[in-house]
Design an enzyme around this catalytic site. Sequence first.
Site, PDB file in Angstrom:
ATOM      1  N   GLY A 256       0.791  -1.104  -0.094  1.00 48.87           N
ATOM      2  CA  GLY A 256       0.140   0.042   0.238  1.00 48.87           C
ATOM      3  C   GLY A 256       0.913   1.159   0.064  1.00 48.87           C
TER       4      GLY A 256
ATOM      5  N   GLN B 196       1.190   8.053   3.917  1.00 48.58           N
ATOM      6  CA  GLN B 196       1.533   9.412   4.008  1.00 48.58           C
ATOM      7  C   GLN B 196       3.028   9.595   3.455  1.00 48.58           C
ATOM      8  OE1 GLN B 196       1.169  11.763   7.409  1.00 48.58           O
ATOM      9  NE2 GLN B 196       1.470  10.113   8.839  1.00 48.58           N
TER      10      GLN B 196
ATOM     11  N   ASP C  42      -6.305   9.198  16.033  1.00 45.83           N
ATOM     12  CA  ASP C  42      -6.624   8.947  14.667  1.00 45.83           C
ATOM     13  C   ASP C  42      -7.177   7.477  14.621  1.00 45.83           C
ATOM     14  OD1 ASP C  42      -7.379   9.471  12.159  1.00 45.83           O
ATOM     15  OD2 ASP C  42      -5.399   9.225  11.277  1.00 45.83           O
TER      16      ASP C  42
HETATM   17  P1  ADP Z   1       0.326   5.905   6.431  1.00 46.13           P
HETATM   18  O1  ADP Z   1      -0.115   5.608   7.914  1.00 46.13           O
HETATM   19  O2  ADP Z   1       1.497   6.545   6.123  1.00 46.13           O
HETATM   20  O3  ADP Z   1      -0.848   6.299   5.673  1.00 46.13           O
HETATM   21  P2  ADP Z   1      -0.211   3.063   6.586  1.00 46.13           P
HETATM   22  O4  ADP Z   1       0.772   2.573   7.538  1.00 46.13           O
HETATM   23  O5  ADP Z   1      -1.643   3.122   6.823  1.00 46.13           O
HETATM   24  O6  ADP Z   1       0.566   4.420   5.797  1.00 46.13           O
HETATM   25  O7  ADP Z   1       0.038   2.098   5.529  1.00 46.13           O
HETATM   26  C1  ADP Z   1      -0.631   2.102   4.148  1.00 46.13           C
HETATM   27  C2  ADP Z   1      -1.121   0.929   3.678  1.00 46.13           C
HETATM   28  O8  ADP Z   1      -0.254  -0.288   3.631  1.00 46.13           O
HETATM   29  C3  ADP Z   1      -2.160   0.272   4.759  1.00 46.13           C
HETATM   30  O9  ADP Z   1      -3.582   0.892   4.352  1.00 46.13           O
HETATM   31  C4  ADP Z   1      -1.975  -1.246   4.535  1.00 46.13           C
HETATM   32  O10 ADP Z   1      -2.984  -1.485   3.571  1.00 46.13           O
HETATM   33  C5  ADP Z   1      -0.642  -1.256   4.165  1.00 46.13           C
HETATM   34  N1  ADP Z   1       0.171  -1.853   5.230  1.00 46.13           N
HETATM   35  C6  ADP Z   1       0.606  -0.898   6.115  1.00 46.13           C
HETATM   36  N2  ADP Z   1       1.474  -1.479   6.999  1.00 46.13           N
HETATM   37  C7  ADP Z   1       1.130  -2.831   7.005  1.00 46.13           C
HETATM   38  C8  ADP Z   1       1.392  -4.185   7.524  1.00 46.13           C
HETATM   39  N3  ADP Z   1       2.153  -4.085   8.586  1.00 46.13           N
HETATM   40  N4  ADP Z   1       0.929  -5.314   6.969  1.00 46.13           N
HETATM   41  C9  ADP Z   1       0.307  -5.193   6.111  1.00 46.13           C
HETATM   42  N5  ADP Z   1      -0.248  -4.251   5.385  1.00 46.13           N
HETATM   43  C10 ADP Z   1       0.085  -3.021   5.839  1.00 46.13           C
END
Ligand code: ADP
Length: 860
Positions: A566, A569, A715
């Site tokens: 994914g 930010q 959040d």
């Molecule tokens: P940010 O906090 O910067 O917006 P995220 O941590 O939400 O980024 O990560 C973006 C996307 O990546 C998530 O919506 C998820 O789908 C995927 N993702 C993030 N961390 C994990 C993880 N530990 N295992 C599987 N998928 C993950």
Amino acid sequence: MEVKLITHGVFFILLAAAARAQVNPEICRYPLGMTGGQIQDEDISASSQWSESTAARFGRLDFDNGDGDGAWCPDIMSEPAGLKEYLQVDLRSLHFITLVGTQGRHADGMGNEFAQRYMIKYSRDGKNWVGWHDRKGRQVIEGNRNAYDVVLKDLEPPIIARFVRFMPVTDHSMIVCMRVELYGCEWLDGLMSYSIPDGHQMIYRGLDVYFNDSVYDGASAERLTKGLGQLTDGTWGLDDFLHSHIYSMWPGYDYVGWSNKSFTKGYVEIIFDFDRVRNFTSMKVHCNNLFSRGVRIFKQATCYFRSGSEWETDPVTFRPTADRVSQIARFVTVPLGDHTATAIKCRFHFGDLWMLFSEVAFQSGSAVYNTSLTPRKHGHPTNTLPGDDPTHKVDDSNTRILIGCLVAIIAILLTIIVIILWRQVWQKMLEKASRRMLDDELTARLAVQTQAFSFHHSSLSTDDSSTSNSTYERIFPLCADYQEPSRLIRKLPEFAQTTENSGAGTLTGGSDSAPHYAEADIISLQESSDSTSHSITAVNMNLFAGTDSSMKEFPRHKLTFKEKLGEGQFGEVHLCEAEGMQDFLGEDLSIEGNNESPLLVAVKTLREDANKNARNDFLKEIRIMSRLRDPNIVRLLAVCVDTDPLCMITEYMENGDLNQFLCSLRLKQNTDQAETEQEEKDGESMDSYSKLIRMAVQIASGMKYLSSLNFVHRDLATRNCLVGKNYTIKIADFGMSRNLYRGDYYRIQGRAVLPIRWMSWESILLGKFTMASDVWAFGVTLWEILTLCKEQPYSQLSDEQVIENTGEFFRDQGKQVYLPKPPCCPERVYTDLMLSCWRRNAKERPSFQDIHIQLMESLA
Ligand code: ADP
């Protein structure tokens, strides 16, 4: 602070008073009145004039008198030899003149005459005239190059005179015209001349050191008489007499000095003649004291006074204390006991082999220089309005100065008192602000916010079907109170009592230390873990008291990219194989349900072009996560921060984020629904419900852990929870847990981005983030779970309406809209749990511990 201010004020005033003893050529640069008109027409004369309309009185710089032709122009035909023509200014009293300005005749384009070169002559008595020359003996001054520009010339050395003549250097083929100004200040010493023995020559280590008075403008024989020179040029010598203020001059230039050997009587006699009878307070003599080279301040000064033709018989004798420690050149003040005289004769007795003076100044009753403490080097003349010239404001006595100082001190004190009183009154007013006023204030703010939203609304999509991520694309304008919420918090009755419900209830601070549960406080607490001024309990401080270093650097090359999971930010999130991670951690991760080898991990990478703020936030998220360890919090395993790009390695959650997961679950159900009978559908629904509640239980458990650390997530939402194997839910995304009050966070077009549909009313209106506002967000998250993220919270409301609804929560008049009960949600869970999370009074909201218990009970 105030005391300091007063002390500084008093010190400044006293220092300013003390600094008025002698003229300072660097600030004595006031226009003396050709332009401003203080110099009268009758005091401007000339050797000749070309015509009546170019008479002397028209020779005023930057001054176009309608009667005249625009300048003074001499009749060169009458005196073809040149150098005889002059424009004379009578200043009516002695002045210290540091600068002159000249200009040609322009007359709005009608004239084109100017003096390319000129000389200056001056006189103190109108009889004896002296030709000015610079320190190198040059008499001719470069003048104007066109008819309109003003050309200013520093007079180095300055002159002390009443009459000044500007003498254009002409040849007879050229008509010259001049307009002039003089800059300086009144010469309050009134000294017309001094008479001294000529200075001596010292041989210092083979070096010729001349202590002659090189700018003396009187007669030179064995004694120098009827002139002024270096002792009155406003330049004080340096500690080391070999060096000079003035570039490329010979050693000893700044001083006039004498050797003991040439004076059999052991003293040097100097006679000072003044313009009129004066009442002398003191004399200041600037002396060198480099005793390591045989130079010392005089050991005794005996001064005689003369008012008529005879010297009085009772002299004043003064013996300065010999300084055997400091070799700094200094002013020695000789008290003159208020003697009345027109002349003073002082005998300065040698204290050593040599005696060197660089300046002598006199204070007589009315003569006090009104100078400032911040001298200016070779700047342009001060623009002083006519009549404003401070040099003309001379006090009658020292008493007046003292009175002035006292008045200034009293004024400063009064100002301080007024400020203190004003502050107190203001604080009381704030405290007494009625709830009614607050209502109005907040209503007004809401209206403003609504307007702001309307404005943005037109340019932003409010597509109700947008995904939860779109929340972040909406823009929330931050008003001033939002940036500084404690101001408003203090005013609210229910918040005035300091702390509010925190779940763990561990805050101890008073109302002034604003009950922030905000992560920012925790971070700062972590960073200054020994601080006791924060309101977090010692227990929790210990929890945070940094094991940051425990997060180890994982060798980057041992990560093998598998797929992109994914994008967040900060950058992309990748699925990777981490070779040897178990050994690296020194743990058996199979206990945690991970049997793969190499271990699958999620690697979050900071994008290469990230700015400093993003980088700091990324590191902050690492710092936060490294301190969290709970089965329902995503675990940070390791980091790669030694080199760019920065990476955080977390446990891999196979089923991605909860929002997407629930969306897909719903789709499966729909398919099922289409194919099954009503009772099967109900059965599936029940089955899903308990699954869903189990998810919520896990989130509540994770939040319970965070609340035990006083950690506010800010959040909480399904999009920020991840789903692993067997419906394991873990809270993630600590990146949004930013300090919203600092200017260095991400903003979209200058505005902060906030998840308003998950935020409590006090978070939106007051910028207050607490455990209780996390509880509010949990209620919304629970609602999302039970609606299988089918729609966005308040999907029927626009952003503006969500904000308006927040205002209704604040007003509490029963007009607020709550999220509706999800179809599969039992009534009891909705009313007892979900609605309780959205109670207006944060103290009445349940803690995560309560929530956890209630959810567990609802499963039974
Ligand atoms: P940010 O906090 O910067 O917006 P995220 O941590 O939400 O980024 O990560 C973006 C996307 O990546 C998530 O919506 C998820 O789908 C995927 N993702 C993030 N961390 C994990 C993880 N530990 N295992 C599987 N998928 C993950």
